[in-house]
Design a protein around this motif. Structure first.
Motif, PDB file in Angstrom:
ATOM      1  N   THR A 197       0.798  -1.223   0.000  1.00  7.80           N
ATOM      2  CA  THR A 197       0.000   0.000   0.000  1.00  7.80           C
ATOM      3  C   THR A 197       0.834   1.277   0.000  1.00  7.80           C
ATOM      4  N   ASP A 198       2.066   1.238   0.440  1.00 13.14           N
ATOM      5  CA  ASP A 198       2.893   2.443   0.506  1.00 13.14           C
ATOM      6  C   ASP A 198       3.569   2.677  -0.844  1.00 13.14           C
ATOM      7  N   SER A 199       3.328   3.855  -1.435  1.00 13.38           N
ATOM      8  CA  SER A 199       3.891   4.155  -2.766  1.00 13.38           C
ATOM      9  C   SER A 199       5.410   4.305  -2.731  1.00 13.38           C
ATOM     10  N   LYS A 200       5.973   4.472  -1.561  1.00 10.43           N
ATOM     11  CA  LYS A 200       7.425   4.578  -1.436  1.00 10.43           C
ATOM     12  C   LYS A 200       8.118   3.278  -1.844  1.00 10.43           C
ATOM     13  N   TYR A 201       7.394   2.168  -1.762  1.00  8.11           N
ATOM     14  CA  TYR A 201       7.976   0.867  -2.056  1.00  8.11           C
ATOM     15  C   TYR A 201       7.543   0.310  -3.405  1.00  8.11           C
ATOM     16  N   ASP A 202       7.099   1.173  -4.332  1.00 10.27           N
ATOM     17  CA  ASP A 202       6.705   0.699  -5.658  1.00 10.27           C
ATOM     18  C   ASP A 202       7.918   0.196  -6.415  1.00 10.27           C
ATOM     19  N   HIS A 203       7.783  -0.980  -7.004  1.00 11.19           N
ATOM     20  CA  HIS A 203       8.834  -1.553  -7.823  1.00 11.19           C
ATOM     21  C   HIS A 203       8.209  -1.934  -9.154  1.00 11.19           C
ATOM     22  N   ASP A 204       8.438  -1.087 -10.149  1.00  9.19           N
ATOM     23  CA  ASP A 204       7.825  -1.291 -11.451  1.00  9.19           C
ATOM     24  C   ASP A 204       8.742  -2.096 -12.346  1.00  9.19           C
ATOM     25  N   LEU A 205       8.143  -2.751 -13.321  1.00  9.93           N
ATOM     26  CA  LEU A 205       8.921  -3.415 -14.351  1.00  9.93           C
ATOM     27  C   LEU A 205       9.566  -2.365 -15.242  1.00  9.93           C
ATOM     28  N   VAL A 206      10.726  -2.674 -15.777  1.00  6.11           N
ATOM     29  CA  VAL A 206      11.385  -1.746 -16.685  1.00  6.11           C
ATOM     30  C   VAL A 206      10.565  -1.618 -17.959  1.00  6.11           C
ATOM     31  N   ILE A 207      10.037  -2.727 -18.428  1.00  2.00           N
ATOM     32  CA  ILE A 207       9.212  -2.746 -19.630  1.00  2.00           C
ATOM     33  C   ILE A 207       7.870  -3.342 -19.257  1.00  2.00           C
ATOM     34  N   GLU A 208       6.803  -2.693 -19.655  1.00  3.90           N
ATOM     35  CA  GLU A 208       5.464  -3.146 -19.284  1.00  3.90           C
ATOM     36  C   GLU A 208       5.150  -4.523 -19.854  1.00  3.90           C
ATOM     37  N   GLU A 209       5.395  -4.714 -21.141  1.00  2.95           N
ATOM     38  CA  GLU A 209       5.113  -5.998 -21.777  1.00  2.95           C
ATOM     39  C   GLU A 209       6.429  -6.740 -21.991  1.00  2.95           C
ATOM     40  N   TYR A 210       6.935  -7.286 -20.925  1.00  2.00           N
ATOM     41  CA  TYR A 210       8.255  -7.896 -20.897  1.00  2.00           C
ATOM     42  C   TYR A 210       8.370  -9.065 -21.871  1.00  2.00           C
ATOM     43  N   TYR A 211       7.420  -9.969 -21.865  1.00  2.00           N
ATOM     44  CA  TYR A 211       7.519 -11.165 -22.696  1.00  2.00           C
ATOM     45  C   TYR A 211       7.395 -10.831 -24.184  1.00  2.00           C
ATOM     46  N   GLN A 212       6.611  -9.832 -24.502  1.00  2.00           N
ATOM     47  CA  GLN A 212       6.492  -9.382 -25.895  1.00  2.00           C
ATOM     48  C   GLN A 212       7.835  -8.810 -26.366  1.00  2.00           C
ATOM     49  N   ALA A 213       8.513  -8.097 -25.488  1.00  2.00           N
ATOM     50  CA  ALA A 213       9.813  -7.518 -25.838  1.00  2.00           C
ATOM     51  C   ALA A 213      10.864  -8.608 -26.028  1.00  2.00           C
ATOM     52  N   GLU A 214      10.755  -9.704 -25.299  1.00  2.00           N
ATOM     53  CA  GLU A 214      11.718 -10.793 -25.421  1.00  2.00           C
ATOM     54  C   GLU A 214      11.681 -11.449 -26.796  1.00  2.00           C
ATOM     55  N   LEU A 215      10.531 -11.402 -27.463  1.00  2.00           N
ATOM     56  CA  LEU A 215      10.426 -11.998 -28.791  1.00  2.00           C
ATOM     57  C   LEU A 215      11.315 -11.273 -29.806  1.00  2.00           C
ATOM     58  N   GLY A 216      11.567  -9.990 -29.596  1.00  2.00           N
ATOM     59  CA  GLY A 216      12.419  -9.225 -30.500  1.00  2.00           C
ATOM     60  C   GLY A 216      13.865  -9.148 -30.045  1.00  2.00           C
ATOM     61  N   PHE A 217      14.271 -10.041 -29.168  1.00  2.00           N
ATOM     62  CA  PHE A 217      15.613  -9.977 -28.602  1.00  2.00           C
ATOM     63  C   PHE A 217      16.700 -10.221 -29.648  1.00  2.00           C
ATOM     64  N   GLN A 218      16.484 -11.156 -30.577  1.00  2.00           N
ATOM     65  CA  GLN A 218      17.489 -11.428 -31.609  1.00  2.00           C
ATOM     66  C   GLN A 218      17.683 -10.211 -32.507  1.00  2.00           C
ATOM     67  N   GLU A 219      16.600  -9.503 -32.769  1.00  2.00           N
ATOM     68  CA  GLU A 219      16.695  -8.278 -33.571  1.00  2.00           C
ATOM     69  C   GLU A 219      17.559  -7.245 -32.851  1.00  2.00           C
ATOM     70  N   GLU A 220      17.404  -7.146 -31.530  1.00  2.00           N
ATOM     71  CA  GLU A 220      18.234  -6.219 -30.757  1.00  2.00           C
ATOM     72  C   GLU A 220      19.704  -6.624 -30.804  1.00  2.00           C
ATOM     73  N   ILE A 221      19.970  -7.922 -30.731  1.00  2.00           N
ATOM     74  CA  ILE A 221      21.352  -8.408 -30.797  1.00  2.00           C
ATOM     75  C   ILE A 221      21.973  -8.037 -32.139  1.00  2.00           C
ATOM     76  N   ASP A 222      21.219  -8.201 -33.225  1.00  2.00           N
ATOM     77  CA  ASP A 222      21.725  -7.844 -34.547  1.00  2.00           C
ATOM     78  C   ASP A 222      22.015  -6.352 -34.646  1.00  2.00           C
ATOM     79  N   LYS A 223      21.133  -5.534 -34.087  1.00  2.00           N
ATOM     80  CA  LYS A 223      21.346  -4.076 -34.101  1.00  2.00           C
ATOM     81  C   LYS A 223      22.583  -3.696 -33.297  1.00  2.00           C
ATOM     82  N   GLU A 224      22.764  -4.336 -32.137  1.00  2.00           N
ATOM     83  CA  GLU A 224      23.941  -4.041 -31.319  1.00  2.00           C
ATOM     84  C   GLU A 224      25.222  -4.478 -32.020  1.00  2.00           C
ATOM     85  N   ASN A 225      25.170  -5.600 -32.730  1.00  2.00           N
ATOM     86  CA  ASN A 225      26.336  -6.039 -33.497  1.00  2.00           C
ATOM     87  C   ASN A 225      26.668  -5.038 -34.598  1.00  2.00           C
ATOM     88  N   ASN A 226      25.654  -4.498 -35.271  1.00  2.00           N
ATOM     89  CA  ASN A 226      25.880  -3.451 -36.279  1.00  2.00           C
ATOM     90  C   ASN A 226      26.540  -2.244 -35.635  1.00  2.00           C
TER      91      ASN A 226
END
Length: 148
Positions: free
Chosen positions: A29-58
């Motif tokens: 109940t205390d907002s001081k202890y809110d711990h949010d996810l970095v990304i709201e739709e985490y699992y959806q973002a994981e599907l594009g992980f290989q694309e991110e790896i390719d971009k980072e390699n570029n």
């Protein structure tokens, strides 16, 4: 009144459960202890992980990669000087892991090889900087955890 050992154990269990429940309720109940996810739709973002790896390699193949520095005016992002700034497009994302309300993104618009993020948009502390950009239809990605 005399308390026997059976009653003492029951009282100890009730006190322990009350103690644990107090902390559970306080953390939820205390907002001081809110711990949010970095990304709201985490699992959806994981599907594009290989694309991110390719971009980072570029990005790693560039002779000069993106860099940043803290200035009096804010966060200065430096793009490679050997690239034509008119052909650079993309988005800069800044994530605050402690509070998602502070997260923001801004499009890349360059007249020189620098992009300034004003100081009034940034609080001191840890930020995740993510620059998703394209140059001549080649995608690049720069990720860095920074302390501002």
């Amino acid at each position: 009144m005399k308390i026997n050992w059976g009653t003492g154990i029951v009282i100890a269990f009730i006190c322990f459960i009350s103690f644990i429940m107090y902390f559970i309720i306080k953390m939820n109940t205390d907002s001081k202890y809110d711990h949010d996810l970095v990304i709201e739709e985490y699992y959806q973002a994981e599907l594009g992980f290989q694309e991110e790896i390719d971009k980072e390699n570029n990005s790693n193949k560039l002779s000069e990669n993106i860099s940043w520095k803290k200035t009096e005016d804010g966060l200065l992002i430096l793009f490679p000087e050997n690239l034509d700034v008119q052909k650079i497009t993309g988005t800069v994302y800044l994530y605050r892991t402690s509070n998602k309300k502070l997260d923001f993104e801004m499009p890349i618009t360059l007249s020189e090889n620098t992009l300034l993020i004003p100081e009034n948009r940034l609080l001191n502390g840890r930020w995740n900087l993510k620059i998703d950009w394209q140059y001549k239809d080649t995608p690049y990605l720069y990720k860095k955890e920074i302390m501002y």
